[in-house]
Each structure stands twice: as C-alpha cells, then as structure tokens.
Write a protein that holds these residues in place. Sequence first.
Motif, PDB file in Angstrom:
ATOM      1  N   THR A   1       3.759  10.434  -6.002  1.00 42.27           N
ATOM      2  CA  THR A   1       4.697   9.456  -5.439  1.00 42.27           C
ATOM      3  C   THR A   1       6.071  10.095  -5.258  1.00 42.27           C
ATOM      4  OG1 THR A   1       5.402   8.649  -7.607  1.00 42.27           O
ATOM      5  CG2 THR A   1       3.535   7.521  -6.589  1.00 42.27           C
TER       6      THR A   1
ATOM      7  N   THR B   1       7.347   5.395  -3.628  1.00 49.80           N
ATOM      8  CA  THR B   1       6.680   5.376  -2.322  1.00 49.80           C
ATOM      9  C   THR B   1       5.522   6.356  -2.316  1.00 49.80           C
ATOM     10  OG1 THR B   1       8.182   7.037  -1.411  1.00 49.80           O
ATOM     11  CG2 THR B   1       8.801   4.714  -1.128  1.00 49.80           C
ATOM     12  N   GLY B   2       4.531   6.048  -1.496  1.00 42.73           N
ATOM     13  CA  GLY B   2       3.348   6.895  -1.393  1.00 42.73           C
ATOM     14  C   GLY B   2       2.360   6.271  -0.435  1.00 42.73           C
ATOM     15  N   THR B   3       1.088   6.571  -0.608  1.00 42.81           N
ATOM     16  CA  THR B   3       0.053   6.008   0.264  1.00 42.81           C
ATOM     17  C   THR B   3      -1.134   5.532  -0.574  1.00 42.81           C
ATOM     18  OG1 THR B   3      -0.975   8.193   0.570  1.00 42.81           O
ATOM     19  CG2 THR B   3       0.684   7.503   2.196  1.00 42.81           C
ATOM     20  N   GLY B   4      -1.770   4.508  -0.091  1.00 43.79           N
ATOM     21  CA  GLY B   4      -3.020   4.054  -0.704  1.00 43.79           C
ATOM     22  C   GLY B   4      -2.887   3.314  -2.011  1.00 43.79           C
TER      23      GLY B   4
ATOM     24  N   ALA C   1       0.814  -1.216   0.000  1.00 44.25           N
ATOM     25  CA  ALA C   1       0.000   0.000   0.000  1.00 44.25           C
ATOM     26  C   ALA C   1       0.846   1.264   0.000  1.00 44.25           C
ATOM     27  CB  ALA C   1      -0.937   0.002   1.205  1.00 44.25           C
ATOM     28  N   THR C   2       2.138   1.143   0.353  1.00 45.51           N
ATOM     29  CA  THR C   2       2.988   2.326   0.454  1.00 45.51           C
ATOM     30  C   THR C   2       4.254   2.272  -0.398  1.00 45.51           C
ATOM     31  OG1 THR C   2       4.111   1.369   2.385  1.00 45.51           O
ATOM     32  CG2 THR C   2       2.207   2.809   2.806  1.00 45.51           C
ATOM     33  N   ARG C   3       4.516   1.158  -1.082  1.00 45.33           N
ATOM     34  CA  ARG C   3       5.760   1.037  -1.836  1.00 45.33           C
ATOM     35  C   ARG C   3       5.580   0.119  -3.042  1.00 45.33           C
ATOM     36  NH1 ARG C   3      11.240   1.919  -0.443  1.00 45.33           N
ATOM     37  NH2 ARG C   3      12.756   0.652  -1.587  1.00 45.33           N
TER      38      ARG C   3
END
Length: 296
Positions: free
Chosen positions: A246, A261-264, A208-210
Amino acid sequence: MGVYPYVECDDEEKGFRNTGSTEECLESVTIKTAVARPDFAFASIADAKNLEKWKDAIAEKKLFPLYDVEELANANTEDTVFEGRNKTYTTAKGKKVNTYNSFLGLCSHNALTSFDSKELQLFEFTEDGEIKAVVQDETGKIKGQSVTLGIGKRVDAMPDKPPFTPVTVTYKDFREYENRGALLRPGFTASDVVGIFDVHLKQVLATATRIEFTATTSCAGGSAKNKALIAGDVIVRNLLGAVVTTSFITADPVTGIYALTGTGFATGYTVNLNGVITQVEMIIEAVEPLKITVTP
C-alpha cells in the motif's frame, strides 16, 4: 557414605562490618513504581540510568511502568516465635510489606489487575528522582526487588476521596535491598517512564483502492486521536493473512484521518499497527486489527 541425617543449615551469622560514616545517603519516599518479568535485568548501571533503555524494555514488554503511589504505608509482619523453656524458636519469618493506593480510572485499574498475585520485580521511583533497585550479581546487572503484588477491589469515590485501587507489595526477601540495594540517580524522572498505550483503529471509509481510518488512544490515554503514525507503522493483510502493498498517507492534522491506497482491497482485509510502536510522545499498540468493510 553411611546412612544418617544430612542437613545444611542456613547460617546467617556474619562478621562485624566497618561502620565509618560522615554522611548518610538516605533515599526518599516512593512516588511511582514499575514492575518487570522475573528474568529481566539491565545490563549495567549505565543502562539502568538510560531512558532509551527503559523505553526499549517497555516496548519489548519486559518492563511495565505502573501508577502514582499515594498514601504509602508500612505493613511489615513480625516473626512468629515459640517460647520454649530455655530457648525461643522462630517458626515463621516476618515479611516486608508495603501498602499504597493509586487513584485510577477503570481502564488503568483493569490493567493493574493483570499483575495480581504474579511474581515480579519492583523498581521504585522516589520523590527526589532516585530509582530503588538491586545489583543482581557480580556482573553488575541491575534488577528490581523480587515481589508479589496484591491488587485489591477498586474503591468507589466518596465525598472526600477519589476512587482508588489498593495495592499490597509483599517483598520476597527484605535483605535483598538491604544487602544488594542500588540507589540510582538517573537523568530522567518518574513521569518520563510511561507504559504502552492501547490504540483503537476505526474505519472511516473503505473502497477497492482506498482505506481511511483513525487511531485513537483508549480511555487511559484521554481518547485522543494519534496523528503521529508514519509509513511502516501500519500493515494491511489480505484474507489469507499475507501483507498487501500500500501507499501510506499521513494523518490529516485536523481530523486525524489516515489513508492507505492500493488495489484490490476487499471486505475482511485487516489494518493493524506493525507491533508495538515507539513514538516521541508515547509507546502504542493496537488493541486488535481493524477488519474493513468495502463499499462500492
């Protein structure tokens, strides 16, 4: 105006031209070709001799470098004539035709077949570093000769010869080069002009994040990992097709693995190159977006 036959003849008669000459500037044999869309032209002679202008046109998919020319041969056809009682009539004009072979793997052969029977322009690179082209008009624009390519069936390898693809070049008008030819001597060589490489994106990991992935050139590029992508070259889209923000981490110098990387992040999100990317060593484009599968 009365009703009577109206015919505009094609008068090919020309006045005699001056013949003074102290040295003949003869082009050498063609060793590589590039084709362009029919409406393409370099804006000037200077642009046609500028490698960066070539790269720009390649990235815009207006110009397509092809492959090495081997076993070049002339296959011109003669005029078809009818011998009348007192006069000879030309019923069909002969064609300027060249044939050659290119020793290609399957990927390059398949790419070359996409140009079969298409109306194109042809630029020719010679073994002495020249480019054979045509002056389009009084504006000084430079184009290639108008041609149609015939791409034959790939011939299997034999004990004395590698597999090859036969190519037939039929020139639309043999006078085009004779009357408006341009023989250019740029500061680059035929080997500097290379087409766009296909790149395959492959998932290594996705949470979910990478997201981790690799970018590998196709078989015509030696199946090597491309480690030169930078921030802005890669975009991620969500399930609705919107771009997702990202952070980009450059490729590991050993494994060639990139990270975002980020979220969701979710299954079905896509990772793709941001169009055609011009790098120092090559120009690349992703074959298709990478659809990720997220694992907990």
